[in-house]
Design a protein around this motif. Sequence first.
Motif, short mmCIF file in Angstrom:
data_model
loop_
_atom_site.label_atom_id
_atom_site.label_comp_id
_atom_site.label_asym_id
_atom_site.label_seq_id
_atom_site.Cartn_x
_atom_site.Cartn_y
_atom_site.Cartn_z
N ARG A 19 0.85 -1.19 0.00
CA ARG A 19 0.00 0.00 0.00
C ARG A 19 0.89 1.24 0.00
N VAL A 20 0.30 2.36 -0.35
CA VAL A 20 1.00 3.64 -0.31
C VAL A 20 0.54 4.36 0.95
N VAL A 21 1.47 4.90 1.71
CA VAL A 21 1.12 5.63 2.94
C VAL A 21 1.58 7.07 2.83
N GLY A 22 0.91 7.93 3.58
CA GLY A 22 1.24 9.35 3.62
C GLY A 22 2.31 9.66 4.66
N ALA A 23 2.50 10.94 4.89
CA ALA A 23 3.59 11.43 5.74
C ALA A 23 3.53 10.92 7.17
N THR A 24 2.36 10.93 7.79
CA THR A 24 2.26 10.54 9.20
C THR A 24 2.64 9.08 9.41
N GLU A 25 2.07 8.19 8.60
CA GLU A 25 2.38 6.78 8.77
C GLU A 25 3.81 6.47 8.33
N SER A 26 4.28 7.12 7.29
CA SER A 26 5.66 6.93 6.84
C SER A 26 6.63 7.29 7.97
N ALA A 27 6.38 8.41 8.65
CA ALA A 27 7.25 8.83 9.76
C ALA A 27 7.19 7.84 10.91
N ALA A 28 5.99 7.31 11.20
CA ALA A 28 5.85 6.33 12.29
C ALA A 28 6.61 5.04 11.98
N ILE A 29 6.54 4.60 10.74
CA ILE A 29 7.27 3.39 10.34
C ILE A 29 8.77 3.63 10.45
N ALA A 30 9.24 4.76 9.93
CA ALA A 30 10.67 5.08 9.97
C ALA A 30 11.16 5.13 11.42
N GLU A 31 10.37 5.72 12.30
CA GLU A 31 10.74 5.82 13.72
C GLU A 31 10.83 4.43 14.36
N ALA A 32 9.85 3.57 14.09
CA ALA A 32 9.87 2.22 14.65
C ALA A 32 11.08 1.44 14.15
N LEU A 33 11.35 1.53 12.86
CA LEU A 33 12.49 0.80 12.30
C LEU A 33 13.82 1.31 12.87
#
Length: 195
Positions: A68-82
């Motif tokens: 799926r394609v995600v926007g800025a908020t979810e992209s930032a949350a994923i990057a932070e978790a990783l």
Amino acid sequence: MRFDLVPMPDTVRARPRDPRGYPVPAITPWEEEQPQFALTDYGRSADCARGRLCSVCNQLMPKGLVWRVVGATESAAIAEALAAGRPYRNMTPTLEGPGHRACMLYASMVCPYLARPNARRGLSADGGSELTAHVVRGAARGGSGAVVGFADYEFGITPDQVLFRFVDLVEFLPHEAADEHLTELRAELARHQPR
């Protein structure tokens, strides 16, 4: 990048087009013979969920991985978790269904709203839902987006919405401008060409 310069998956090539030539995703509703790109058709989305069909091309997705394609908020949350070495799982449902990797890479590059951080929404979504309250005409995407792969998806169908959750992150491809995915899209299309 102009949408007509982006390599198109064969399954997307078979989709109906709007007057500008943009292919219309499977879950996009039509009104007076015009696609309503900011909206999601309930029946089409439910059919895709139940039949494991790609929300972009409407073709069967094999068992297993979905994107799926995600926007800025979810992209930032994923990057932070990783970055913190934590697993990522968003328990908040979304209206956006899954698709093939090539279809989602393509959609991220061709959809003007998904492709650029300064892009603005042309239409507001249907009102009344917490899930779409942020989908208002003129809203900017902002920040970086991403094409994200998951081990699978879950869905629920209510009387007025189709809700998706995605489980077990397997791939994270962030972008400021989605044309950063051009090489990846070309490679994905080449992997699936008949030999």
